[in-house]
Scaffold this motif. Structure first.
Motif, short mmCIF file in Angstrom:
data_model
loop_
_atom_site.label_atom_id
_atom_site.label_comp_id
_atom_site.label_asym_id
_atom_site.label_seq_id
_atom_site.Cartn_x
_atom_site.Cartn_y
_atom_site.Cartn_z
N SER A 191 0.84 -1.21 0.00
CA SER A 191 0.00 0.00 0.00
C SER A 191 0.86 1.25 0.00
CB SER A 191 -0.93 0.01 1.22
OG SER A 191 -1.86 -1.03 1.13
N ASP A 214 -5.50 -1.38 -5.03
CA ASP A 214 -4.95 -1.92 -3.78
C ASP A 214 -5.90 -2.98 -3.23
OD1 ASP A 214 -3.53 -2.40 -1.52
OD2 ASP A 214 -3.50 -0.33 -0.81
N GLU A 215 -5.55 -4.23 -3.41
CA GLU A 215 -6.37 -5.38 -2.98
C GLU A 215 -7.81 -5.24 -3.49
OE1 GLU A 215 -4.90 -7.70 -0.90
OE2 GLU A 215 -3.34 -6.62 0.21
MG LIG Z 1 -2.00 -2.88 2.02
#
Ligand SMILES: [Mg+2]
Ligand SMILES: Nc1ncnc2c1ncn2[C@@H]1O[C@H](COP(=O)(O)OP(=O)(O)O)[C@@H](O)[C@H]1O
Length: 223
Positions: free
Chosen positions: A48, A169-170
């Motif tokens: 991240s 992000d994910e």
């Molecule tokens: Mg992360």
């Protein structure tokens, strides 16, 4: 020169006990238009942090991020804001749709923020809803969508400005396997169709394998 260049990024944080944690220790990466890159790695390795620096949401201690000749790491706040809202699309784990706006309005929002006319913004949103197979859900509020549908709306919103770079992000992090597969397939398909670049932090092996390249962040390095 590549469209997207990360050169020797370094980032350290100081934790509550005043210990310095070197999260990124010389991360470099180049990508060309149309490429999709997965960034994997254990939780806490800095995925991240890396994505936030690429998107201009966090500053690097050292190193550069260049997108389309624009130096993200050395831009003024005003230039950075103008650049990111036109050139970068974001997809987050919890999708962050605005709860009081319909799916259609959520997708049109980046265009409206960029002062594109309402007519054009909603036309583009219609096209994006069609690309993610959710035309039938245009008038639904986020609370009236399933997790997978919310993910697909988030993908549509990220791509509506036709950005050069998509940072995810994910994006499938809170979805079950079936819904994750649908969101992942659309994210990759639309990135390629728009000839954009996607950098995707993910724990999902199916999504990682479907990307053109899979890199692993470990000990502050990407390899
Ligand atoms: Mg992360
Ligand atoms: N703002 C911050 N202040 C202090 N430490 C941070 C901050 N942001 C992230 N970290 C630390 O940096 C490391 C990497 O975090 P993160 O980039 O979120 O990893 P990942 O996304 O791979 O799980 C973790 O140890 C995290 O606690």
């Amino acid at each position: 020169m590549s469209l997207f260049v990360i050169d020797n990024l370094h980032k350290a944080f100081t934790d509550a006990a005043h210990t310095r944690i070197e999260v990124l220790r010389g991360v470099s990466l180049c990508a060309e238009a149309g490429e999709t890159v997965a960034v994997t790695g254990a939780s806490g390795t800095g995925k991240s942090t890396l994505l936030n620096i690429i998107g201009g949401m966090e500053t690097a201690d050292e190193g550069k991020v260049i997108i389309d000749d624009f130096d993200v790491t050395n831009a003024t706040a005003a230039h950075l804001a103008a650049f990111t809202r036109t050139h970068i699309g974001f997809v987050f784990q919890f999708h962050h749709l605005l709860p009081d706006l319909t799916a259609h309005e959520n997708v049109a929002l980046p265009c409206l923020i960029n002062r594109i006319t309402r007519r054009e913004a909603f036309k583009r949103a219609d096209e994006m809803l069609e690309s993610v197979n959710l035309t039938t859900h245009a008038c639904h509020l986020p609370s009236e969508l399933s997790g997978g549908e919310r993910g697909r709306i988030a993908v549509a919103r990220a791509l509506v400005m036709r950005p050069r770079l998509i940072i995810a992000d994910e994006p499938t992090g809170n979805l079950d396997e079936h819904h994750a597969a649908g969101v992942a397939a659309l994210l990759l398909e639309l990135t390629r169709a728009h000839n954009a670049i996607a950098v995707i932090a993910t724990h999902n092996p199916i999504l990682a394998r479907a990307c053109d390249r899979t890199l692993r962040l470990q000990d502050g390095r990407l390899g």
